[in-house]
Design a protein around this motif. Structure first.
Motif, PDB file in Angstrom:
ATOM      1  N   GLY A 188     -14.136  11.866  -1.318  1.00  0.00           N
ATOM      2  CA  GLY A 188     -15.434  11.988  -2.069  1.00  0.00           C
ATOM      3  C   GLY A 188     -14.832  13.214  -3.185  1.00  0.00           C
ATOM      4  O   GLY A 188     -15.341  13.198  -4.399  1.00  0.00           O
ATOM      5  N   ILE A 189     -14.248  14.239  -2.659  1.00  0.00           N
ATOM      6  CA  ILE A 189     -13.839  15.369  -3.822  1.00  0.00           C
ATOM      7  C   ILE A 189     -12.988  14.934  -4.905  1.00  0.00           C
ATOM      8  O   ILE A 189     -13.155  14.806  -6.038  1.00  0.00           O
ATOM      9  N   VAL A 190     -12.014  14.044  -4.575  1.00  0.00           N
ATOM     10  CA  VAL A 190     -10.821  13.223  -5.520  1.00  0.00           C
ATOM     11  C   VAL A 190     -11.897  12.378  -6.504  1.00  0.00           C
ATOM     12  O   VAL A 190     -11.339  12.523  -7.614  1.00  0.00           O
ATOM     13  N   ASP A 191     -12.861  11.486  -5.805  1.00  0.00           N
ATOM     14  CA  ASP A 191     -13.498  10.648  -6.694  1.00  0.00           C
ATOM     15  C   ASP A 191     -14.294  11.336  -7.713  1.00  0.00           C
ATOM     16  O   ASP A 191     -14.214  10.900  -8.981  1.00  0.00           O
ATOM     17  N   ALA A 192     -15.068  12.322  -7.319  1.00  0.00           N
ATOM     18  CA  ALA A 192     -15.964  12.986  -8.252  1.00  0.00           C
ATOM     19  C   ALA A 192     -15.370  13.791  -9.338  1.00  0.00           C
ATOM     20  O   ALA A 192     -15.620  13.716 -10.292  1.00  0.00           O
ATOM     21  N   PHE A 193     -14.152  14.217  -8.767  1.00  0.00           N
ATOM     22  CA  PHE A 193     -13.049  14.985  -9.712  1.00  0.00           C
ATOM     23  C   PHE A 193     -12.643  14.075 -10.873  1.00  0.00           C
ATOM     24  O   PHE A 193     -12.609  14.356 -12.002  1.00  0.00           O
ATOM     25  N   THR A 194     -12.392  12.951 -10.342  1.00  0.00           N
ATOM     26  CA  THR A 194     -11.584  12.064 -11.388  1.00  0.00           C
ATOM     27  C   THR A 194     -12.821  11.467 -12.269  1.00  0.00           C
ATOM     28  O   THR A 194     -12.529  11.157 -13.335  1.00  0.00           O
ATOM     29  N   HIS A 195     -13.809  11.030 -11.613  1.00  0.00           N
ATOM     30  CA  HIS A 195     -15.174  10.629 -12.630  1.00  0.00           C
ATOM     31  C   HIS A 195     -15.215  11.495 -13.594  1.00  0.00           C
ATOM     32  O   HIS A 195     -15.356  11.167 -15.004  1.00  0.00           O
ATOM     33  N   THR A 196     -15.069  12.931 -13.557  1.00  0.00           N
ATOM     34  CA  THR A 196     -15.457  14.046 -14.317  1.00  0.00           C
ATOM     35  C   THR A 196     -14.384  13.918 -15.267  1.00  0.00           C
ATOM     36  O   THR A 196     -14.370  14.120 -16.544  1.00  0.00           O
ATOM     37  N   VAL A 197     -13.079  13.938 -14.822  1.00  0.00           N
ATOM     38  CA  VAL A 197     -11.990  14.041 -15.764  1.00  0.00           C
ATOM     39  C   VAL A 197     -11.885  12.786 -16.961  1.00  0.00           C
ATOM     40  O   VAL A 197     -11.461  13.044 -17.835  1.00  0.00           O
ATOM     41  N   GLU A 198     -12.372  11.653 -16.279  1.00  0.00           N
ATOM     42  CA  GLU A 198     -12.219  10.678 -17.138  1.00  0.00           C
ATOM     43  C   GLU A 198     -13.602  10.623 -18.294  1.00  0.00           C
ATOM     44  O   GLU A 198     -13.203   9.457 -19.282  1.00  0.00           O
ATOM     45  N   LEU A 252     -24.794  11.724 -17.588  1.00  0.00           N
ATOM     46  CA  LEU A 252     -25.166  13.100 -18.608  1.00  0.00           C
ATOM     47  C   LEU A 252     -23.787  13.636 -18.992  1.00  0.00           C
ATOM     48  O   LEU A 252     -23.986  13.925 -20.276  1.00  0.00           O
ATOM     49  N   ILE A 253     -22.732  13.928 -18.468  1.00  0.00           N
ATOM     50  CA  ILE A 253     -21.577  14.398 -19.084  1.00  0.00           C
ATOM     51  C   ILE A 253     -20.821  13.554 -19.965  1.00  0.00           C
ATOM     52  O   ILE A 253     -20.150  13.972 -20.633  1.00  0.00           O
ATOM     53  N   GLY A 254     -21.217  12.343 -19.846  1.00  0.00           N
ATOM     54  CA  GLY A 254     -20.568  11.222 -20.633  1.00  0.00           C
ATOM     55  C   GLY A 254     -21.116  10.766 -21.794  1.00  0.00           C
ATOM     56  O   GLY A 254     -20.618  10.174 -22.908  1.00  0.00           O
ATOM     57  N   VAL A 255     -22.262  11.388 -22.035  1.00  0.00           N
ATOM     58  CA  VAL A 255     -23.050  10.888 -23.430  1.00  0.00           C
ATOM     59  C   VAL A 255     -22.258  11.636 -24.728  1.00  0.00           C
ATOM     60  O   VAL A 255     -22.071  12.667 -24.475  1.00  0.00           O
ATOM     61  N   GLY A 256     -22.232  10.725 -25.468  1.00  0.00           N
ATOM     62  CA  GLY A 256     -21.732  11.125 -26.940  1.00  0.00           C
ATOM     63  C   GLY A 256     -20.139  11.554 -26.956  1.00  0.00           C
ATOM     64  O   GLY A 256     -19.634  12.326 -28.062  1.00  0.00           O
ATOM     65  N   VAL A 257     -19.278  11.347 -25.944  1.00  0.00           N
ATOM     66  CA  VAL A 257     -18.110  11.581 -25.890  1.00  0.00           C
ATOM     67  C   VAL A 257     -17.171  10.351 -25.469  1.00  0.00           C
ATOM     68  O   VAL A 257     -17.503   9.417 -24.897  1.00  0.00           O
ATOM     69  N   PRO A 258     -15.979  10.335 -26.233  1.00  0.00           N
ATOM     70  CA  PRO A 258     -14.952   9.183 -25.793  1.00  0.00           C
ATOM     71  C   PRO A 258     -14.686   9.429 -24.334  1.00  0.00           C
ATOM     72  O   PRO A 258     -14.619  10.395 -23.697  1.00  0.00           O
ATOM     73  N   GLN A 259     -14.163   8.090 -23.631  1.00  0.00           N
ATOM     74  CA  GLN A 259     -14.082   8.081 -22.103  1.00  0.00           C
ATOM     75  C   GLN A 259     -13.012   7.313 -21.881  1.00  0.00           C
ATOM     76  O   GLN A 259     -12.404   6.488 -22.902  1.00  0.00           O
ATOM     77  N   ASP A 260     -12.230   7.501 -20.857  1.00  0.00           N
ATOM     78  CA  ASP A 260     -11.078   7.032 -20.611  1.00  0.00           C
ATOM     79  C   ASP A 260     -10.982   6.471 -19.032  1.00  0.00           C
ATOM     80  O   ASP A 260     -10.722   7.378 -18.278  1.00  0.00           O
ATOM     81  N   TRP A 261     -11.497   5.171 -18.730  1.00  0.00           N
ATOM     82  CA  TRP A 261     -11.460   4.901 -17.295  1.00  0.00           C
ATOM     83  C   TRP A 261     -10.259   3.859 -16.853  1.00  0.00           C
ATOM     84  O   TRP A 261     -10.238   3.208 -15.685  1.00  0.00           O
ATOM     85  N   SER A 262      -9.196   4.561 -17.379  1.00  0.00           N
ATOM     86  CA  SER A 262      -7.964   3.640 -17.415  1.00  0.00           C
ATOM     87  C   SER A 262      -7.487   3.847 -15.714  1.00  0.00           C
ATOM     88  O   SER A 262      -6.943   3.064 -15.052  1.00  0.00           O
ATOM     89  N   THR A 263      -7.660   5.092 -15.227  1.00  0.00           N
ATOM     90  CA  THR A 263      -7.479   5.149 -13.658  1.00  0.00           C
ATOM     91  C   THR A 263      -8.141   4.533 -12.764  1.00  0.00           C
ATOM     92  O   THR A 263      -7.489   4.123 -11.808  1.00  0.00           O
ATOM     93  N   HIS A 264      -9.384   4.276 -13.097  1.00  0.00           N
ATOM     94  CA  HIS A 264     -10.227   3.616 -12.188  1.00  0.00           C
ATOM     95  C   HIS A 264      -9.666   2.041 -12.433  1.00  0.00           C
ATOM     96  O   HIS A 264      -9.772   1.326 -11.350  1.00  0.00           O
ATOM     97  N   MET A 265      -9.762   1.566 -13.514  1.00  0.00           N
ATOM     98  CA  MET A 265      -9.016   0.104 -13.706  1.00  0.00           C
ATOM     99  C   MET A 265      -7.829  -0.032 -12.860  1.00  0.00           C
ATOM    100  O   MET A 265      -7.703  -1.286 -12.038  1.00  0.00           O
ATOM    101  N   VAL A 266      -6.917   0.784 -12.933  1.00  0.00           N
ATOM    102  CA  VAL A 266      -5.729   0.453 -12.270  1.00  0.00           C
ATOM    103  C   VAL A 266      -5.838   0.700 -10.826  1.00  0.00           C
ATOM    104  O   VAL A 266      -5.105   0.059  -9.986  1.00  0.00           O
TER     105      VAL A 266
END
Ligand code: NZQ
Ligand code: ZN
Length: 384
Positions: A188-198, A252-266
């Motif tokens: 859970g910690i890793v998933d939430a961390f990665t969502h934020t980083v992406e 909320l943290i993703g509004v108005g900013v570019p995002q990179d979901w490649s880690t999740h896709m792979v």
């Protein structure tokens, strides 16, 4: 900052004892289906709390939703709902139960093959109302409209969303998570961390509020994550991790900013092909993506190094490498190994994953759209 539209309608009931309040959130004449997973809710007392809260209500049950929920299982619930005239879904469990229930809600009135909701992103025009009791802080599914579903027959794991699959309410009682094994807490910690980083580690668009909110979530996870692993029934530490997981993926943290979901896709491919837990797949892929894309992410990597990890000494290249190394060490420190070999996956993944992805058409991942199949192979080679 880019233009954005933000709406999130989920009502959160946070804290000890909140399950007792769910009856007033569900229409009194509703025919309710309680959905759950493999039985953790029966072992930890959550099921009893739910039954007590809904005493006297018309309640049916559907159990057995597996981790990485499968289309084949979920369609059995859809049939049951159609047969029984159920009109409210109450999901009780982790992200898989919540995601599976969202899919069920959208599939019930869908005309055609519901798998098209994922495979073809077919439009959904309605869904049954959903309430949720989230027992695993990780995915953020309690406060977003996403669902990720696996079709076992073809080993495809795909994500979808629609306007109708936000839960109407979600209960977050940290005490319901005390029964989690260490592996799931670390996940859970890793998933939430990665969502934020992406949603953060792309390129600057002068959005300092979103940046600092993301950095706060990351710093809180770094502080509270190890505490909650060391003291699993420390309420405050767990409550903080629970709220981080929700805030990491409620939009909320993703509004108005570019995002990179490649880690999740792979990562989804690694889960579909090799059975890694969702967060295990992320722990393997994220450090390699950061490493491969260090040039296009340079400015944000330096900001991440300084503000999240306090790395301010050395050349730019040294600071970036230190930030990537610290990310990897943090994942390892919460019990989630970061190499494919740790999961007994060998070099074949370097070709099998791009091959599997190519079956669904062109691949252009990342905030720049520059992570193609060749780059995916390179990422996996770095992850061995
Ligand atoms: O099935 P039960 O018996 O409930 O046991 C579960 C399961 O074995 C157990 N568990 C859950 N709560 C517990 C507990 N055990 C003891 N005490 C508790 N309180 O934990 C195991 C894993 O559960 P699962 O729901 O699969 O884990 P998680 O919450 O990490 O969800 C993973 C799924 O969510 C998707 C993933 O792809 C994966 O399919 N995601 C959903 C997202 C979303 N909706 O926004 C975003 C994420 O990136 C992610 O892709
Ligand atoms: Zn995730």
């Amino acid at each position: 900052m880019d233009n954005f539209v933000f709406q999130n309608t989920v009502k959160i009931l946070f804290g000890k004892g909140q399950i007792a309040n769910i009856a007033q959130e569900i229409p009194s004449d509703a025919k309710i289906l309680i959905t759950y997973g493999g039985g953790s809710i029966k072992a930890n007392g959550v099921y009893d709390q739910v039954k007590q809260a809904l005493a006297g209500r018309a309640v049916h049950e559907f159990g057995g939703i597996e981790p990485n929920p499968q289309l084949e299982t979920l369609m059995r619930a859809v049939e049951m709902i159609r047969a029984e005239g159920i009109n409210f879904l109450l999901a009780v469990g982790g992200g898989s139960v919540l995601d599976g229930t969202k899919f069920i809600a959208a599939a019930v009135d869908f005309e055609g093959d519901p798998w098209d909701i994922l495979a073809k992103q077919a439009p959904v025009h309605s869904a049954l109302p959903i309430g949720a009791i989230m027992t695993l802080p990780a995915t953020g599914s309690e406060m977003n409209a996403f669902f990720v579903i696996t079709k076992a027959a073809t080993q495809e794991k795909l994500g979808g969303m629609c306007a109708f699959t936000y839960p109407q309410f979600s209960v977050l009682d940290p005490t319901t998570t005390f029964s989690l094994p260490d592996r799931q807490i670390g996940n859970g910690i890793v998933d939430a961390f990665t969502h934020t980083v992406e949603q953060y580690l792309t390129y600057p668009v002068n959005a300092p509020l979103q940046d600092r909110m993301a950095e706060s979530i990351l710093q809180t996870l770094i502080e509270e994550g190890p505490k909650t692993l060391a003291h699993p029934s420390d309420y405050d530490a767990r409550a903080n991790v629970v709220w981080c997981a929700t805030m990491a993926l409620n939009g909320l943290i993703g509004v108005g900013v570019p995002q990179d979901w490649s880690t999740h896709m792979v990562g989804h491919e690694l889960t579909a092909l090799y059975g890694l837990d969702h967060a295990q797949s992320l722990a393997v892929v994220l450090p390699s993506i950061l490493s491969l894309k260090r040039d296009v992410k340079r400015e944000k990597l330096l900001q991440y190094a300084a503000r999240v990890w306090g790395v301010t000494q050395g050349s730019e290249e040294e600071r970036i490498q230190a930030a990537i190394d610290k990310t990897r060490s943090f994942f390892e420190s919460v019990g989630v190994p970061t190499h494919l070999s740790d999961y007994k996956v060998g070099e074949e993944a370097v070709s099998s994953v791009p091959q599997h992805m190519s079956d669904r058409g062109e691949v252009k991942l990342g905030e720049q759209g520059d992570i193609d199949l060749d780059a995916v192979g390179k990422v996996l080679a770095l992850s061995l």
